[in-house]
Design a protein around this motif. Structure first.
Motif, PDB file in Angstrom:
ATOM      1  N   ARG A  70      40.344  37.651  30.521  1.00  8.86           N
ATOM      2  CA  ARG A  70      39.635  38.932  30.389  1.00  8.86           C
ATOM      3  C   ARG A  70      39.301  39.497  31.766  1.00  8.86           C
ATOM      4  NH1 ARG A  70      34.868  39.045  25.994  1.00  8.86           N
ATOM      5  NH2 ARG A  70      36.624  38.537  24.613  1.00  8.86           N
ATOM      6  N   LEU A  71      38.946  38.588  32.660  1.00  6.41           N
ATOM      7  CA  LEU A  71      38.624  39.033  34.017  1.00  6.41           C
ATOM      8  C   LEU A  71      39.872  39.567  34.713  1.00  6.41           C
ATOM      9  CD1 LEU A  71      36.600  39.190  36.381  1.00  6.41           C
ATOM     10  CD2 LEU A  71      37.277  36.860  37.003  1.00  6.41           C
ATOM     11  N   HIS A  72      40.971  38.871  34.527  1.00  6.48           N
ATOM     12  CA  HIS A  72      42.214  39.318  35.141  1.00  6.48           C
ATOM     13  C   HIS A  72      42.611  40.689  34.629  1.00  6.48           C
ATOM     14  CE1 HIS A  72      46.047  39.003  37.136  1.00  6.48           C
ATOM     15  NE2 HIS A  72      46.693  39.213  35.995  1.00  6.48           N
ATOM     16  N   ARG A  73      42.515  40.902  33.335  1.00  5.65           N
ATOM     17  CA  ARG A  73      42.844  42.215  32.771  1.00  5.65           C
ATOM     18  C   ARG A  73      41.943  43.295  33.362  1.00  5.65           C
ATOM     19  NH1 ARG A  73      46.569  40.075  31.946  1.00  5.65           N
ATOM     20  NH2 ARG A  73      47.422  39.087  30.097  1.00  5.65           N
ATOM     21  N   ALA A  74      40.694  42.971  33.474  1.00  2.00           N
ATOM     22  CA  ALA A  74      39.747  43.961  34.007  1.00  2.00           C
ATOM     23  C   ALA A  74      40.110  44.314  35.456  1.00  2.00           C
ATOM     24  CB  ALA A  74      38.331  43.395  33.937  1.00  2.00           C
ATOM     25  N   ARG A  75      40.424  43.308  36.232  1.00  2.00           N
ATOM     26  CA  ARG A  75      40.767  43.570  37.636  1.00  2.00           C
ATOM     27  C   ARG A  75      42.079  44.363  37.742  1.00  2.00           C
ATOM     28  NH1 ARG A  75      39.438  37.586  40.136  1.00  2.00           N
ATOM     29  NH2 ARG A  75      37.226  37.929  40.610  1.00  2.00           N
ATOM     30  N   MET A  76      43.013  44.021  36.907  1.00  2.00           N
ATOM     31  CA  MET A  76      44.273  44.754  36.932  1.00  2.00           C
ATOM     32  C   MET A  76      44.057  46.230  36.587  1.00  2.00           C
ATOM     33  SD  MET A  76      46.518  42.615  37.941  1.00  2.00           S
ATOM     34  CE  MET A  76      48.137  43.275  37.510  1.00  2.00           C
ATOM     35  N   ARG A 116      51.678  36.221  38.369  1.00  2.00           N
ATOM     36  CA  ARG A 116      50.671  37.295  38.460  1.00  2.00           C
ATOM     37  C   ARG A 116      49.493  37.064  37.516  1.00  2.00           C
ATOM     38  NH1 ARG A 116      54.492  42.716  39.319  1.00  2.00           N
ATOM     39  NH2 ARG A 116      55.481  41.906  41.197  1.00  2.00           N
ATOM     40  N   GLU A 117      49.760  36.371  36.418  1.00  2.00           N
ATOM     41  CA  GLU A 117      48.660  36.041  35.502  1.00  2.00           C
ATOM     42  C   GLU A 117      47.649  35.118  36.171  1.00  2.00           C
ATOM     43  OE1 GLU A 117      47.911  36.930  32.172  1.00  2.00           O
ATOM     44  OE2 GLU A 117      49.263  38.531  32.795  1.00  2.00           O
ATOM     45  N   GLN A 118      48.088  34.394  37.173  1.00  2.00           N
ATOM     46  CA  GLN A 118      47.205  33.421  37.807  1.00  2.00           C
ATOM     47  C   GLN A 118      46.560  33.965  39.087  1.00  2.00           C
ATOM     48  OE1 GLN A 118      46.783  30.580  36.263  1.00  2.00           O
ATOM     49  NE2 GLN A 118      48.398  30.951  34.742  1.00  2.00           N
ATOM     50  N   LEU A 119      46.933  35.202  39.461  1.00  2.00           N
ATOM     51  CA  LEU A 119      46.472  35.709  40.758  1.00  2.00           C
ATOM     52  C   LEU A 119      44.946  35.835  40.817  1.00  2.00           C
ATOM     53  CD1 LEU A 119      49.191  38.388  41.671  1.00  2.00           C
ATOM     54  CD2 LEU A 119      48.956  36.012  42.462  1.00  2.00           C
ATOM     55  N   SER A 120      44.372  36.281  39.737  1.00  2.00           N
ATOM     56  CA  SER A 120      42.912  36.442  39.712  1.00  2.00           C
ATOM     57  C   SER A 120      42.221  35.101  39.921  1.00  2.00           C
ATOM     58  CB  SER A 120      42.501  37.052  38.381  1.00  2.00           C
ATOM     59  OG  SER A 120      41.740  38.196  38.569  1.00  2.00           O
ATOM     60  N   ALA A 121      42.711  34.089  39.195  1.00  2.00           N
ATOM     61  CA  ALA A 121      42.109  32.765  39.328  1.00  2.00           C
ATOM     62  C   ALA A 121      42.373  32.194  40.708  1.00  2.00           C
ATOM     63  CB  ALA A 121      42.677  31.842  38.254  1.00  2.00           C
ATOM     64  N   LEU A 122      43.564  32.565  41.265  1.00  2.00           N
ATOM     65  CA  LEU A 122      43.857  32.094  42.619  1.00  2.00           C
ATOM     66  C   LEU A 122      42.853  32.667  43.622  1.00  2.00           C
ATOM     67  CD1 LEU A 122      45.946  30.517  44.382  1.00  2.00           C
ATOM     68  CD2 LEU A 122      47.079  32.726  44.765  1.00  2.00           C
ATOM     69  N   ILE A 123      42.549  33.952  43.453  1.00  2.00           N
ATOM     70  CA  ILE A 123      41.578  34.594  44.351  1.00  2.00           C
ATOM     71  C   ILE A 123      40.215  33.924  44.225  1.00  2.00           C
ATOM     72  CG2 ILE A 123      40.295  36.738  44.732  1.00  2.00           C
ATOM     73  CD1 ILE A 123      42.869  38.217  43.855  1.00  2.00           C
ATOM     74  N   ASP A 124      39.880  33.556  42.997  1.00  2.00           N
ATOM     75  CA  ASP A 124      38.559  32.959  42.758  1.00  2.00           C
ATOM     76  C   ASP A 124      38.572  31.445  42.995  1.00  2.00           C
ATOM     77  OD1 ASP A 124      37.353  35.352  42.051  1.00  2.00           O
ATOM     78  OD2 ASP A 124      38.037  35.186  39.968  1.00  2.00           O
TER      79      ASP A 124
END
Lengths: 398, 174
Positions: B157-163, A7-15
């Motif tokens: 930081r971006l991930h935290r913000a999105r979460m 889940r920590e990598q999900l944001s980067a995966l989306i991007d």
């Protein structure tokens, strides 16, 4: 990979910001974890919501306002600011500077001119004074001193000025006692006349008229002044009286002593300033006769003040016409040294240098012979009786 | 760029025209007030105008402007001088209704209000990253350059913000 790591990598995966290894590891986990896949979808939905936000638009006229603010000032305004706006500051400063310079120029000009004017003046004034002065009369010598030469006296501190005023009656009283020397008073009166005129900045038409003033009358007037009361002068402070009394028993000053007695400021500038005071004093004397006690008859203090000699009338004056003035000046020094003389001052006159020197009376004849050897020596005036220390003014001309 | 460095006023005008909305958008979402955002955006361009000669060109011009804007906004936020009043949804442009039905528009309006409120409630640092990434479209590298951060810091930081935003917008994410 755990769910937490994935889940920590999900944001980067989306991007699409993951490296190949990270990406495959996360995708591998997602393939086996429904919960993480749901989490990924919700995160995608959030990002989609964010990216759906319509971009903000700057308000109308924003560009113009920025350009206006960034635009440099037009040159006329900059020029105006540079030239005109500082004026409230610049103008007083400039005005003050102009006034200062003007005052300075007048100050320097007058102070430097004064001695030269004295010596450059035609011999009508001082020469005739001495010619008519009686022999060995110190009073007459004092009287013969032009007011200008006395002017520095007034520049002294107040106390000194009072002392001098206290001492001055001595001249008049002594002169009155010695009425055998009436010319002295005449000389004094005559000399003051041009001085007053000079102070009042009038053309020097006074001296010839003043020359005709009968000397006895002048001295009587002076004596009258001595007798009459003047409250202002009666308020001479103790210091002045002390000084005057101390001087009372001192024998009449020789010319040298007279010179040294003045103990005054030698600055020509101060002399110039003091002229007004001296002139005022002269006028005041004319208007308000004052009491002069016999205790104030003392000659002037004998303290050395050679500089004032510069302003005393010389005993001898003459012109030395030479081909080379510089050479003459150079020759003068050893000559004086040999005769025991001293060069007191040197001015630059209109026609050339003016040297004021003092020489013992016994060496005076030899001085004249040596001067005649230096160039064409022309004696302009010579006091009938020379003091022990003869003051000579040489005008070295071509 | 050369024209800008030479002080060509026309080039500066083009720069302002090209980036006015983006710079204003960052300022608006960070500061919350249109008036304050315009003031800040104007200051960003004036600073850029004064410092254009110092721009080395090793970053994109847009990144350079975002860097100036983000620094200025963060300074204002940190200074405490700015008004605390957040205009919330009023500060953000309404999403045009288009041809949606009134019911859809109402739902959309409600969702946007929640979204803007959620953005406004983020911490300044997280809000800045998410604004630059999801609203302005900068890459991680550009964000790291503009904010002078490590790439990993930007990512986390971006991930935290999105979460944070996801939790607040949960009901709109079905």
């Amino acid at each position: 990979m755990t769910c937490h790591d994935a889940r920590e990598q999900l944001s980067a995966l989306i991007d699409d910001a993951l490296g190949a290894a990270e990406r495959s590891a996360v995708e591998e986990h997602l393939a086996t974890c429904a919960e993480c896949r749901r989490e990924l979808e919700r995160l995608r939905g959030t990002v989609a919501l964010l990216r759906a936000v319509e971009p903000a638009r700057a308000p109308a006229g924003f560009v113009d306002r920025v350009l206006e603010a960034a635009r440099p000032e037009p040159w006329p305004r900059r020029l105006f600011r540079a030239l005109l706006l500082p004026w409230p500051v610049k103008l007083p400063i400039e005005a003050a500077a102009i006034v200062l310079v003007a005052v300075g120029v007048v100050y320097v000009f007058r102070s430097t001119l004064e001695p030269a004017r004295f010596y450059d003046a035609p011999p009508s004034g001082t020469t005739m004074l001495s010619d008519t002065a009686p022999p060995s009369s110190d009073a007459s010598r004092e009287a013969a001193r032009p007011e200008a030469t006395r002017a520095p006296e007034a520049t002294r501190a107040k106390e000194t000025a009072r002392t001098l005023e206290g001492a001055r009656p001595q001249e008049a009283v002594r002169a009155r006692e010695a009425e055998r020397a009436p010319e002295a008073a005449k000389a004094k009166e005559r000399d003051r006349a041009p001085e007053k005129q000079a102070l009042e900045k009038k053309s020097p038409e006074g001296p010839p008229a003043a020359k005709t003033t009968p000397a006895p009358e002048a001295f009587k007037e002076a004596g009258q002044q001595s007798k009459d009361a003047d409250e202002r002068r009666a308020k001479l402070d103790d210091t002045a009286r002390d000084v005057a009394k101390r001087q009372a028993n001192v024998p009449p000053a020789t010319p040298g002593e007279t010179r040294s007695a003045s103990k005054l400021e030698e600055s020509p500038a101060r002399a110039e300033r003091s002229q007004e005071a001296a002139g005022a004093r002269t006028r005041s004397q004319a208007r308000e006769p004052e009491p002069r006690t016999d205790t104030l008859q003392a000659p002037r203090p004998a303290a050395p003040a050679p500089a004032i000699a510069s302003f005393a009338a010389p005993d001898v004056s003459g012109r030395l016409a030479v081909a080379d003035r510089d050479a003459a000046l150079q020759n003068l020094a050893p000559l004086l040294a040999r005769l025991g003389g001293v060069e007191d001052r040197r001015f630059v006159g209109d026609e050339g240098p003016i040297v004021e020197l003092t020489i013992p009376r016994e060496a005076y004849p030899e001085l004249l012979r040596d001067l005649a050897a230096l160039g064409r020596w022309q004696l302009v005036r010579e006091a009938p009786a020379l003091p022990e220390k003869v003051r000579v003014v040489l005008r070295i001309t071509r | 760029m050369d024209r800008l460095r030479r002080g060509d006023p026309r080039a500066f005008e083009e720069l302002v025209i090209a980036y006015q909305h983006r710079v204003f958008g960052v300022a608006l979402r960070m500061l919350g007030s249109r008036a304050e955002a315009e003031e800040a955006a104007q200051e960003v361009f004036l600073r850029a105008h004064r410092a254009i000669a110092d721009f080395r060109g090793d970053a994109k011009l847009s990144t350079w402007l975002y860097a100036i804007a983000s620094r200025l906004c963060m300074n204002r936020l940190a200074s405490g001088e700015r008004r605390l009043l957040r205009e919330g949804e009023e500060t953000l442009a309404r999403i045009p209704s288009g041809h949606a039905s009134p019911a859809d528009e109402l739902e959309r309006s409600e969702r946007d209000a929640a979204l803007h409120r959620a953005i406004a409630e983020l911490s300044d640092e997280r809000r800045m990253v998410v604004v630059l990434r999801d609203l302005e479209g900068l890459s991680y590298e550009e964000i790291a350059s503009a904010l002078d951060l490590e790439l990993g810091t930007v990512r986390s930081r971006l991930h935290r913000a999105r979460m944070d935003l996801k939790e607040k917008l949960e009901r709109f994410l079905s």
